[in-house]
Design a protein around this motif. Structure first.
Motif, PDB file in Angstrom:
ATOM      1  N   GLN A  21       0.837  -1.211   0.000  1.00  0.00           N
ATOM      2  CA  GLN A  21       0.000   0.000   0.000  1.00  0.00           C
ATOM      3  C   GLN A  21       0.869   1.257   0.000  1.00  0.00           C
ATOM      4  O   GLN A  21       0.584   2.211  -0.724  1.00  0.00           O
ATOM      5  N   ILE A  22       1.912   1.258   0.832  1.00  0.00           N
ATOM      6  CA  ILE A  22       2.826   2.408   0.888  1.00  0.00           C
ATOM      7  C   ILE A  22       3.458   2.636  -0.485  1.00  0.00           C
ATOM      8  O   ILE A  22       3.486   3.761  -0.994  1.00  0.00           O
ATOM      9  N   MET A  23       3.984   1.580  -1.080  1.00  0.00           N
ATOM     10  CA  MET A  23       4.627   1.705  -2.394  1.00  0.00           C
ATOM     11  C   MET A  23       3.655   2.235  -3.446  1.00  0.00           C
ATOM     12  O   MET A  23       4.004   3.101  -4.241  1.00  0.00           O
ATOM     13  N   ILE A  24       2.435   1.703  -3.432  1.00  0.00           N
ATOM     14  CA  ILE A  24       1.431   2.155  -4.402  1.00  0.00           C
ATOM     15  C   ILE A  24       1.176   3.655  -4.245  1.00  0.00           C
ATOM     16  O   ILE A  24       1.190   4.401  -5.229  1.00  0.00           O
ATOM     17  N   GLU A  25       0.946   4.103  -3.017  1.00  0.00           N
ATOM     18  CA  GLU A  25       0.611   5.515  -2.802  1.00  0.00           C
ATOM     19  C   GLU A  25       1.796   6.433  -3.093  1.00  0.00           C
ATOM     20  O   GLU A  25       1.614   7.502  -3.670  1.00  0.00           O
ATOM     21  N   ARG A  26       3.002   6.030  -2.711  1.00  0.00           N
ATOM     22  CA  ARG A  26       4.170   6.867  -2.992  1.00  0.00           C
ATOM     23  C   ARG A  26       4.407   6.988  -4.490  1.00  0.00           C
ATOM     24  O   ARG A  26       4.635   8.087  -5.006  1.00  0.00           O
ATOM     25  N   VAL A  27       4.344   5.883  -5.205  1.00  0.00           N
ATOM     26  CA  VAL A  27       4.554   5.926  -6.654  1.00  0.00           C
ATOM     27  C   VAL A  27       3.442   6.740  -7.321  1.00  0.00           C
ATOM     28  O   VAL A  27       3.702   7.527  -8.235  1.00  0.00           O
ATOM     29  N   LYS A  28       2.209   6.569  -6.842  1.00  0.00           N
ATOM     30  CA  LYS A  28       1.082   7.314  -7.409  1.00  0.00           C
ATOM     31  C   LYS A  28       1.325   8.824  -7.323  1.00  0.00           C
ATOM     32  O   LYS A  28       1.089   9.557  -8.283  1.00  0.00           O
ATOM     33  N   VAL A  29       1.812   9.296  -6.168  1.00  0.00           N
ATOM     34  CA  VAL A  29       2.032  10.733  -5.975  1.00  0.00           C
ATOM     35  C   VAL A  29       3.313  11.200  -6.653  1.00  0.00           C
ATOM     36  O   VAL A  29       3.294  12.120  -7.465  1.00  0.00           O
ATOM     37  N   GLU A  44      17.089   3.273   1.234  1.00  0.00           N
ATOM     38  CA  GLU A  44      16.766   3.899   2.524  1.00  0.00           C
ATOM     39  C   GLU A  44      15.534   3.242   3.164  1.00  0.00           C
ATOM     40  O   GLU A  44      15.377   3.257   4.374  1.00  0.00           O
ATOM     41  N   ASP A  45      14.680   2.668   2.332  1.00  0.00           N
ATOM     42  CA  ASP A  45      13.461   2.046   2.869  1.00  0.00           C
ATOM     43  C   ASP A  45      13.762   0.868   3.791  1.00  0.00           C
ATOM     44  O   ASP A  45      12.958   0.544   4.657  1.00  0.00           O
ATOM     45  N   PHE A  46      14.898   0.222   3.618  1.00  0.00           N
ATOM     46  CA  PHE A  46      15.243  -0.904   4.488  1.00  0.00           C
ATOM     47  C   PHE A  46      15.383  -0.475   5.943  1.00  0.00           C
ATOM     48  O   PHE A  46      15.039  -1.220   6.854  1.00  0.00           O
ATOM     49  N   ASN A  47      15.905   0.738   6.185  1.00  0.00           N
ATOM     50  CA  ASN A  47      16.183   1.205   7.541  1.00  0.00           C
ATOM     51  C   ASN A  47      15.241   2.299   8.021  1.00  0.00           C
ATOM     52  O   ASN A  47      15.508   2.958   9.007  1.00  0.00           O
ATOM     53  N   ALA A  48      14.155   2.488   7.317  1.00  0.00           N
ATOM     54  CA  ALA A  48      13.239   3.584   7.628  1.00  0.00           C
ATOM     55  C   ALA A  48      12.201   3.190   8.668  1.00  0.00           C
ATOM     56  O   ALA A  48      11.960   2.014   8.931  1.00  0.00           O
ATOM     57  N   GLU A  49      11.612   4.231   9.237  1.00  0.00           N
ATOM     58  CA  GLU A  49      10.369   4.081   9.982  1.00  0.00           C
ATOM     59  C   GLU A  49       9.306   4.757   9.140  1.00  0.00           C
ATOM     60  O   GLU A  49       9.583   5.720   8.425  1.00  0.00           O
ATOM     61  N   ARG A  64       8.117   9.124   5.595  1.00  0.00           N
ATOM     62  CA  ARG A  64       9.222   8.220   5.899  1.00  0.00           C
ATOM     63  C   ARG A  64      10.198   8.935   6.823  1.00  0.00           C
ATOM     64  O   ARG A  64      10.591  10.076   6.562  1.00  0.00           O
ATOM     65  N   LEU A  65      10.600   8.258   7.894  1.00  0.00           N
ATOM     66  CA  LEU A  65      11.562   8.799   8.862  1.00  0.00           C
ATOM     67  C   LEU A  65      12.876   8.051   8.735  1.00  0.00           C
ATOM     68  O   LEU A  65      12.897   6.821   8.695  1.00  0.00           O
ATOM     69  N   GLU A  70      24.189  12.218  12.204  1.00  0.00           N
ATOM     70  CA  GLU A  70      24.108  13.619  12.607  1.00  0.00           C
ATOM     71  C   GLU A  70      22.697  14.097  12.923  1.00  0.00           C
ATOM     72  O   GLU A  70      22.520  15.018  13.729  1.00  0.00           O
ATOM     73  N   ASP A  71      21.707  13.558  12.237  1.00  0.00           N
ATOM     74  CA  ASP A  71      20.369  14.138  12.343  1.00  0.00           C
ATOM     75  C   ASP A  71      19.294  13.122  11.981  1.00  0.00           C
ATOM     76  O   ASP A  71      19.584  11.956  11.720  1.00  0.00           O
ATOM     77  N   PHE A  72      18.063  13.609  11.988  1.00  0.00           N
ATOM     78  CA  PHE A  72      16.921  12.843  11.494  1.00  0.00           C
ATOM     79  C   PHE A  72      16.496  13.447  10.166  1.00  0.00           C
ATOM     80  O   PHE A  72      16.753  14.621   9.901  1.00  0.00           O
ATOM     81  N   ARG A  73      15.773  12.654   9.368  1.00  0.00           N
ATOM     82  CA  ARG A  73      15.224  13.136   8.094  1.00  0.00           C
ATOM     83  C   ARG A  73      13.761  12.721   8.011  1.00  0.00           C
ATOM     84  O   ARG A  73      13.400  11.614   8.383  1.00  0.00           O
ATOM     85  N   ILE A  74      12.961  13.621   7.506  1.00  0.00           N
ATOM     86  CA  ILE A  74      11.571  13.307   7.171  1.00  0.00           C
ATOM     87  C   ILE A  74      11.451  13.468   5.669  1.00  0.00           C
ATOM     88  O   ILE A  74      11.844  14.498   5.119  1.00  0.00           O
ATOM     89  N   GLY A  75      10.910  12.457   5.016  1.00  0.00           N
ATOM     90  CA  GLY A  75      10.767  12.538   3.573  1.00  0.00           C
ATOM     91  C   GLY A  75       9.573  11.750   3.084  1.00  0.00           C
ATOM     92  O   GLY A  75       8.858  11.119   3.862  1.00  0.00           O
ATOM     93  N   ARG A  76       9.401  11.785   1.761  1.00  0.00           N
ATOM     94  CA  ARG A  76       8.313  11.047   1.098  1.00  0.00           C
ATOM     95  C   ARG A  76       6.957  11.373   1.741  1.00  0.00           C
ATOM     96  O   ARG A  76       6.122  10.515   1.957  1.00  0.00           O
ATOM     97  N   VAL A  77       6.774  12.644   2.089  1.00  0.00           N
ATOM     98  CA  VAL A  77       5.556  13.093   2.751  1.00  0.00           C
ATOM     99  C   VAL A  77       4.430  13.176   1.721  1.00  0.00           C
ATOM    100  O   VAL A  77       4.547  13.898   0.733  1.00  0.00           O
TER     101      VAL A  77
END
Length: 148
Positions: A21-29, A44-49, A64-65, A70-77
């Motif tokens: 479901q995640i893959m479908i929605e991310r690719v769709k957008v 990065e998806d292997f180690n993501a939250e 995706r977190l 050094e830091d945190f990243r938020i992406g694929r919003v």
């Protein structure tokens, strides 16, 4: 929006259905809607939250977190098209930021934001730290939310 289920899971904790479901929605957008062919699902998806907001057992919003040294990243919003205009993006970002602050409030959070969303991310305290650059032919800027 009522009856929203909030899930935060590491990749190995996702069910096969959730992952697809995640893959479908991310690719769709990011690939179809934005007409942008690129490697959307990556290593990065292997180690993501994954922060997932569900409505009626369907993904309504997602982020995706990632954690670096050094830091945190938020992406694929994303907010799924059917749920836009419901302020779910704000709820999603608040949940994502809160989840990362609970892990380490002192670490900064970085994002690579599409330029037209500067005001949206700025509303959470993110500050622009780069000039505009093209990523997959879409104007982006780097932004940071400093740690506490």
């Amino acid at each position: 929006m009522e009856n929203i289920e909030i899930l935060i899971k590491k990749t190995p904790e996702l069910t096969p259905e959730e992952l697809v479901q995640i893959m479908i929605e991310r690719v769709k957008v990011f690939v179809v809607e934005q007409n942008c062919p690129y490697q959307e699902i990556d290593e990065e998806d292997f180690n993501a939250e994954h922060v997932i907001l569900k409505k009626d057992n369907q993904i309504a919003a997602y982020a995706r977190l990632l954690k670096t040294e050094e830091d945190f990243r938020i992406g694929r919003v994303i907010v799924v098209k059917a749920y836009r205009k419901n302020k779910l993006g704000y709820q999603l970002m608040e949940i994502a930021i809160d989840a990362l602050r609970k892990k380490d409030a002192e670490k900064s959070i970085k994002i690579s934001a599409q330029e037209h969303l500067l005001k949206f991310y700025g509303s959470f305290g993110f500050k622009r730290i780069s000039e505009t650059y093209l990523e997959d032919n879409i104007p982006h800027v780097d932004m940071i939310l400093e740690g506490k």
